[in-house]
Design a protein around this motif. Structure first.
Motif, PDB file in Angstrom:
ATOM      1  N   HIS A  54       0.681  -1.117   0.087  1.00  6.49           N
ATOM      2  CA  HIS A  54      -0.088   0.191   0.150  1.00  6.49           C
ATOM      3  C   HIS A  54       1.299   0.928   0.261  1.00  6.49           C
ATOM      4  O   HIS A  54       1.776   1.598   0.897  1.00  6.49           O
ATOM      5  CB  HIS A  54      -0.983   0.070   1.407  1.00  6.49           C
ATOM      6  CG  HIS A  54      -1.587  -1.005   1.432  1.00  6.49           C
ATOM      7  ND1 HIS A  54      -2.785  -1.005   0.922  1.00  6.49           N
ATOM      8  CD2 HIS A  54      -1.883  -2.456   2.192  1.00  6.49           C
ATOM      9  CE1 HIS A  54      -3.211  -2.585   0.610  1.00  6.49           C
ATOM     10  NE2 HIS A  54      -2.338  -3.452   1.393  1.00  6.49           N
ATOM     11  N   ILE A  55       1.028   2.358  -0.825  1.00  3.78           N
ATOM     12  CA  ILE A  55       2.175   2.979  -1.005  1.00  3.78           C
ATOM     13  C   ILE A  55       1.665   4.013  -0.306  1.00  3.78           C
ATOM     14  O   ILE A  55       2.135   4.318   0.575  1.00  3.78           O
ATOM     15  CB  ILE A  55       2.147   3.236  -2.846  1.00  3.78           C
ATOM     16  CG1 ILE A  55       2.522   2.903  -3.883  1.00  3.78           C
ATOM     17  CG2 ILE A  55       2.925   5.158  -2.761  1.00  3.78           C
ATOM     18  CD1 ILE A  55       3.834   2.420  -3.803  1.00  3.78           C
ATOM     19  N   GLU A  56      -0.126   4.158   0.383  1.00  2.54           N
ATOM     20  CA  GLU A  56      -0.358   5.299   0.914  1.00  2.54           C
ATOM     21  C   GLU A  56       0.978   4.775   2.060  1.00  2.54           C
ATOM     22  O   GLU A  56       0.352   5.960   3.222  1.00  2.54           O
ATOM     23  CB  GLU A  56      -1.711   4.996   1.201  1.00  2.54           C
ATOM     24  CG  GLU A  56      -2.936   5.242  -0.159  1.00  2.54           C
ATOM     25  CD  GLU A  56      -2.631   4.060  -0.646  1.00  2.54           C
ATOM     26  OE1 GLU A  56      -3.438   3.935  -0.690  1.00  2.54           O
ATOM     27  OE2 GLU A  56      -2.071   2.771  -0.603  1.00  2.54           O
ATOM     28  N   SER A  57       0.528   3.584   2.546  1.00  4.14           N
ATOM     29  CA  SER A  57       1.800   3.805   3.777  1.00  4.14           C
ATOM     30  C   SER A  57       2.706   3.815   4.861  1.00  4.14           C
ATOM     31  O   SER A  57       3.382   4.159   5.454  1.00  4.14           O
ATOM     32  CB  SER A  57       1.097   2.027   4.796  1.00  4.14           C
ATOM     33  OG  SER A  57       0.351   1.573   4.576  1.00  4.14           O
ATOM     34  N   SER A  58       3.405   4.254   2.680  1.00  3.33           N
ATOM     35  CA  SER A  58       4.654   5.415   3.239  1.00  3.33           C
ATOM     36  C   SER A  58       4.797   6.507   3.441  1.00  3.33           C
ATOM     37  O   SER A  58       5.993   7.063   3.485  1.00  3.33           O
ATOM     38  CB  SER A  58       5.578   4.679   1.854  1.00  3.33           C
ATOM     39  OG  SER A  58       5.375   6.247   0.421  1.00  3.33           O
ATOM     40  N   MET A  59       3.917   7.014   3.202  1.00  5.28           N
ATOM     41  CA  MET A  59       2.802   8.437   4.342  1.00  5.28           C
ATOM     42  C   MET A  59       3.560   9.364   2.655  1.00  5.28           C
ATOM     43  O   MET A  59       3.948  10.336   2.549  1.00  5.28           O
ATOM     44  CB  MET A  59       3.963   9.001   5.637  1.00  5.28           C
ATOM     45  CG  MET A  59       3.283   8.358   6.125  1.00  5.28           C
ATOM     46  SD  MET A  59       3.975   8.938   7.959  1.00  5.28           S
ATOM     47  CE  MET A  59       2.843   7.817   8.997  1.00  5.28           C
ATOM     48  N   LEU A  60       3.706   8.818   1.440  1.00  4.51           N
ATOM     49  CA  LEU A  60       4.441   9.450  -0.118  1.00  4.51           C
ATOM     50  C   LEU A  60       3.531   9.246  -1.094  1.00  4.51           C
ATOM     51  O   LEU A  60       2.767   8.443  -0.759  1.00  4.51           O
ATOM     52  CB  LEU A  60       5.679   9.172  -0.224  1.00  4.51           C
ATOM     53  CG  LEU A  60       6.699   8.514   0.782  1.00  4.51           C
ATOM     54  CD1 LEU A  60       8.253   8.384   0.523  1.00  4.51           C
ATOM     55  CD2 LEU A  60       6.820  10.493   1.594  1.00  4.51           C
ATOM     56  N   ILE A  75      11.776  -1.773  -9.228  1.00  3.09           N
ATOM     57  CA  ILE A  75      11.628  -0.684  -9.985  1.00  3.09           C
ATOM     58  C   ILE A  75      10.318  -1.260 -10.876  1.00  3.09           C
ATOM     59  O   ILE A  75       9.732  -0.643 -11.538  1.00  3.09           O
ATOM     60  CB  ILE A  75      12.249  -1.046 -11.394  1.00  3.09           C
ATOM     61  CG1 ILE A  75      12.071  -3.026 -11.979  1.00  3.09           C
ATOM     62  CG2 ILE A  75      13.681  -1.068 -11.154  1.00  3.09           C
ATOM     63  CD1 ILE A  75      11.553  -3.047 -12.600  1.00  3.09           C
ATOM     64  N   GLY A  76       9.446  -1.761  -9.841  1.00  2.44           N
ATOM     65  CA  GLY A  76       8.314  -2.270  -9.186  1.00  2.44           C
ATOM     66  C   GLY A  76       7.713  -2.663  -8.230  1.00  2.44           C
ATOM     67  O   GLY A  76       8.128  -3.116  -7.975  1.00  2.44           O
ATOM     68  N   THR A  77       6.384  -2.019  -8.131  1.00  5.47           N
ATOM     69  CA  THR A  77       5.372  -2.796  -7.223  1.00  5.47           C
ATOM     70  C   THR A  77       3.750  -2.797  -7.933  1.00  5.47           C
ATOM     71  O   THR A  77       3.103  -2.356  -8.822  1.00  5.47           O
ATOM     72  CB  THR A  77       4.912  -1.497  -6.144  1.00  5.47           C
ATOM     73  OG1 THR A  77       4.022   0.223  -6.756  1.00  5.47           O
ATOM     74  CG2 THR A  77       6.565  -0.622  -5.935  1.00  5.47           C
ATOM     75  N   VAL A  78       3.752  -3.967  -7.042  1.00  3.47           N
ATOM     76  CA  VAL A  78       2.214  -4.487  -7.131  1.00  3.47           C
ATOM     77  C   VAL A  78       1.208  -3.734  -6.048  1.00  3.47           C
ATOM     78  O   VAL A  78       1.513  -4.029  -5.019  1.00  3.47           O
ATOM     79  CB  VAL A  78       2.134  -6.030  -7.126  1.00  3.47           C
ATOM     80  CG1 VAL A  78       0.163  -6.395  -6.702  1.00  3.47           C
ATOM     81  CG2 VAL A  78       2.924  -7.003  -7.956  1.00  3.47           C
ATOM     82  N   SER A  79       0.426  -2.857  -6.384  1.00  7.03           N
ATOM     83  CA  SER A  79       0.132  -1.742  -5.185  1.00  7.03           C
ATOM     84  C   SER A  79      -1.047  -1.756  -5.571  1.00  7.03           C
ATOM     85  O   SER A  79      -2.058  -1.201  -6.198  1.00  7.03           O
ATOM     86  CB  SER A  79       1.049   0.193  -5.835  1.00  7.03           C
ATOM     87  OG  SER A  79       2.168  -0.128  -6.171  1.00  7.03           O
ATOM     88  N   ASP A  80      -1.904  -2.160  -3.982  1.00 11.95           N
ATOM     89  CA  ASP A  80      -3.556  -1.427  -3.792  1.00 11.95           C
ATOM     90  C   ASP A  80      -2.883  -0.540  -3.114  1.00 11.95           C
ATOM     91  O   ASP A  80      -3.348  -0.290  -2.093  1.00 11.95           O
ATOM     92  CB  ASP A  80      -3.541  -3.345  -3.064  1.00 11.95           C
ATOM     93  CG  ASP A  80      -4.831  -2.537  -2.554  1.00 11.95           C
ATOM     94  OD1 ASP A  80      -5.568  -2.191  -2.387  1.00 11.95           O
ATOM     95  OD2 ASP A  80      -5.381  -3.495  -1.740  1.00 11.95           O
ATOM     96  N   PRO A  81      -4.113  -0.053  -4.073  1.00 13.61           N
ATOM     97  CA  PRO A  81      -4.140   1.499  -3.110  1.00 13.61           C
ATOM     98  C   PRO A  81      -6.102   1.358  -2.564  1.00 13.61           C
ATOM     99  O   PRO A  81      -6.723   2.735  -2.843  1.00 13.61           O
ATOM    100  CB  PRO A  81      -4.605   2.392  -4.588  1.00 13.61           C
ATOM    101  CG  PRO A  81      -5.611   0.720  -5.336  1.00 13.61           C
ATOM    102  CD  PRO A  81      -4.913  -0.078  -5.085  1.00 13.61           C
ATOM    103  N   HIS A  82      -5.824   1.276  -1.311  1.00 20.07           N
ATOM    104  CA  HIS A  82      -7.450   0.569  -0.589  1.00 20.07           C
ATOM    105  C   HIS A  82      -7.013   1.249   0.300  1.00 20.07           C
ATOM    106  O   HIS A  82      -8.363   1.968   0.882  1.00 20.07           O
ATOM    107  CB  HIS A  82      -7.078  -0.706  -0.011  1.00 20.07           C
ATOM    108  CG  HIS A  82      -7.937  -0.883   1.008  1.00 20.07           C
ATOM    109  ND1 HIS A  82      -9.057  -1.604   0.947  1.00 20.07           N
ATOM    110  CD2 HIS A  82      -7.701  -1.255   2.603  1.00 20.07           C
ATOM    111  CE1 HIS A  82      -9.847  -2.484   1.879  1.00 20.07           C
ATOM    112  NE2 HIS A  82      -9.267  -2.095   2.755  1.00 20.07           N
ATOM    113  N   GLU A  83      -6.197   2.299   0.519  1.00 24.04           N
ATOM    114  CA  GLU A  83      -6.528   3.701   1.618  1.00 24.04           C
ATOM    115  C   GLU A  83      -6.749   4.915   0.542  1.00 24.04           C
ATOM    116  O   GLU A  83      -7.732   4.717   1.908  1.00 24.04           O
ATOM    117  CB  GLU A  83      -4.554   3.391   2.196  1.00 24.04           C
ATOM    118  CG  GLU A  83      -3.505   2.246   2.783  1.00 24.04           C
ATOM    119  CD  GLU A  83      -4.467   0.723   4.054  1.00 24.04           C
ATOM    120  OE1 GLU A  83      -5.310   1.799   3.925  1.00 24.04           O
ATOM    121  OE2 GLU A  83      -3.955  -0.510   3.579  1.00 24.04           O
TER     122      GLU A  83
END
Length: 548
Positions: A54-60, A75-83
């Motif tokens: 969850h990218i959001e949890s990085s606060m960035l 170079i990549g992420t599997v990112s869940d924008p659930h937050e």
């Protein structure tokens, strides 16, 4: 046309040969092998993938996250924008996609499957099956994000089944989330088409799910740490496993990412090609990511490291562009737009008073477990002063509050063990999954002051002592800063240190642990803005229980 010469690591067939790759028009046009591995030379291998975060949890923001991550070879992420979806719905997911497009990085976003996560909390938005169908039309949306509502799967809830059917119709992988699910229930969950789980906290559970055909992600985040327990399985099951961080705070991201797990796994004696497969090939193929894997014709996505033991990332390339070198990121320092959903007033100490129950009642307490998302339940004698239940710092029983940030409402109040605070309070608007304000503290005045700092900033993390107070503002959905990622990490380090050294918290990551105390889908006892919740029975429970 550019040529790179080094030891070339072929993760597919488990070989290393000295050679060169030729890059033109952002792709690898030619690979030439020139003999045996030369131990004194550098190594080129595919770039690293975080298989669930969850990218959001990085606060960035995504752009700032990428700027920090590429330094470590990601170079990549599997990112869940659930937050952000819980705060702003589809608008929030689109924000993440658009922000990610600004930088050279391979984001694979998921369509959130459980927004709101439960009906037992107040979220800021709802993501419907129709919304998911719309999101699947975006090229950046590659999968159905974690299906946390495993009771809905097991009971064949029509809405849940509709979302699963949509993913299958769009040929999208389906992520799972089923902590502790075993036996016939786990089998039914898998048979519904759910393919992964990142929530296993015991080797036995992970092995059982692997045998059922699931892919298991080894998670090592800022709060939840399952690497040591699960890594022995990689020796046999490496083709069905991946690495992920799930939730990673900015200070930890500055220190390292998936590269750290590779180094640790190899140091434990796991074959290096098995480890590298988990960090590169497996997530790319499973999620069908548009990422190169060091083959002719692939996108020129690769990293250069000193060797496969130290695993010091020297250079990172995405689509043939050098994005990082020797600890310096070349991704532009962009300031993102601000979107938010925040509407509540300040809290007063009188709002969080707990009146003492009749004699003979025990207090039901959330017991935090450091390094885990699960909690336990304690029953203790309440400390009563002037007909009020108050904190008991001697036995580390503190007050915890969850306050609705979307509309005016009364706060929910409970008590918690193992935070270790000796004075003051900490608070956060990052509170999974609905992201209301959560606070824990020693006295009501400090708790309210910590909450009100966040209300003033419309999002953030805060800490208050008898003499000092501080807040890291998170104006983007109350989850992320839009400032320089390295400065955010520095500010977070300071407030984290404040919570530990001045307030006395004994947890590895007190703010991350605090954020999960409202996560109702993880047993056993949690607190939502609507009340104390039993994750085993999936129902509200009372703060007090009569002695037997």
């Amino acid at each position: 046309m550019t040529t790179y010469t080094a030891n070339l690591v072929n993760v597919f067939d488990g070989t290393i040969e000295y050679g060169e790759i030729t890059v033109e028009n952002r792709r690898i046009q030619h690979i030439k092998y020139m003999g045996e591995e030369r131990a004194e030379e550098q190594y080129i291998l595919p770039g690293l993938i975080d298989a669930h975060i969850h990218i959001e949890s990085s606060m960035l923001t995504p752009a700032q996250f990428a700027r920090l991550a590429v330094v470590h070879g990601t170079i990549g992420t599997v990112s869940d924008p659930h937050e952000i979806a819980n705060v702003l719905g589809v608008e929030g997911v689109k924000y993440m996609i658009e922000d990610g497009r600004k930088v050279p990085f391979k984001f694979c976003f998921g369509a959130p499957s459980c927004v709101p996560a439960t009906t037992f909390e107040t979220a800021g938005a709802t993501v419907t099956a129709e919304d998911i169908a719309q999101l699947f039309t975006y090229k950046e949306v590659g999968y159905l994000a974690e299906m946390m509502n495993f009771p809905g799967v097991l009971n064949e809830d029509p809405v849940v089944m509709q979302k699963l059917a949509l993913a299958k119709a769009f040929n999208k992988p389906i992520d799972g989330h089923a902590p502790g699910l075993r036996g016939a229930s786990a089998k039914k969950y898998v048979e519904a088409g759910i393919e992964t789980d990142h929530e296993c906290f015991t080797k036995g559970e992970a092995l059982e799910k692997l045998k059922l055909g699931m892919k298991i992600l080894i998670r090592e985040g800022s709060a939840a740490k399952n690497f040591e327990e699960l890594i022995p399985l990689a020796d046999t099951w490496y083709s069905e496993m991946m690495f992920c961080s799930d939730d990673k705070h900015p200070d930890n991201l500055v220190e390292g990412h998936i590269n750290q797990l590779i180094k640790r796994a190899i140091a434990k004696g796991i074959d290096k090609f098995k480890v590298l497969r988990m960090a590169t090939i497996n997530p790319v193929l499973h999620y069908r990511m548009n990422v190169g894997l060091l083959r002719e014709g692939d996108w020129a996505d690769f990293i250069i490291v000193d060797n496969l033991e130290n695993f010091e990332v020297l250079e990172t390339y995405i689509d043939g562009e050098k994005v990082a070198e020797k600890g310096t990121s070349f991704i532009e320092n962009l300031k993102s737009e601000v979107i938010n959903n925040f509407n509540c007033k300040s809290l007063d100490p009188q709002d969080i008073v707990v009146v003492a129950p009749p004699k003979g009642n025990l207090l039901r307490v959330i017991q935090t477990i450091d390094g885990q998302l699960i909690t336990k339940e304690l029953l203790v004698e309440p400390k009563i002063v002037k007909a009020k239940v108050v904190t008991d710092t001697v036995n580390d029983i503190l007050k915890v509050v969850v306050y609705n940030r979307y509309s005016e409402a009364k706060p929910a109040i409970a008590f918690i063990n193992n935070f270790g605070l000796k004075e003051g309070a900490i608070a956060s608007s990052v509170a999974h999954d609905s992201h209301n304000i959560i606070a824990v503290g020693v006295d009501d005045e400090s708790i309210c002051e910590a909450v009100n700092l966040i209300v003033r900033e419309k999002g953030g993390v805060s800490a208050v002592s008898n003499l000092k107070k501080g807040v890291l503002a998170l104006p983007v959905a109350g989850l992320m800063s839009n400032e320089d990622g390295y400065k955010v990490a520095e500010s977070y380090t300071m407030i984290d240190k404040f919570a530990k050294e001045q307030l006395g918290s004994t947890l590895i990551s007190p703010f991350m642990s605090l954020s999960f105390m409202a996560l109702l889908v993880i047993p056993s006892l949690k607190l939502s803005d609507l009340g104390l919740f039993d994750g085993n029975t999936f129902s509200f429970t009372d703060l007090f229980q009569a002695k037997e």
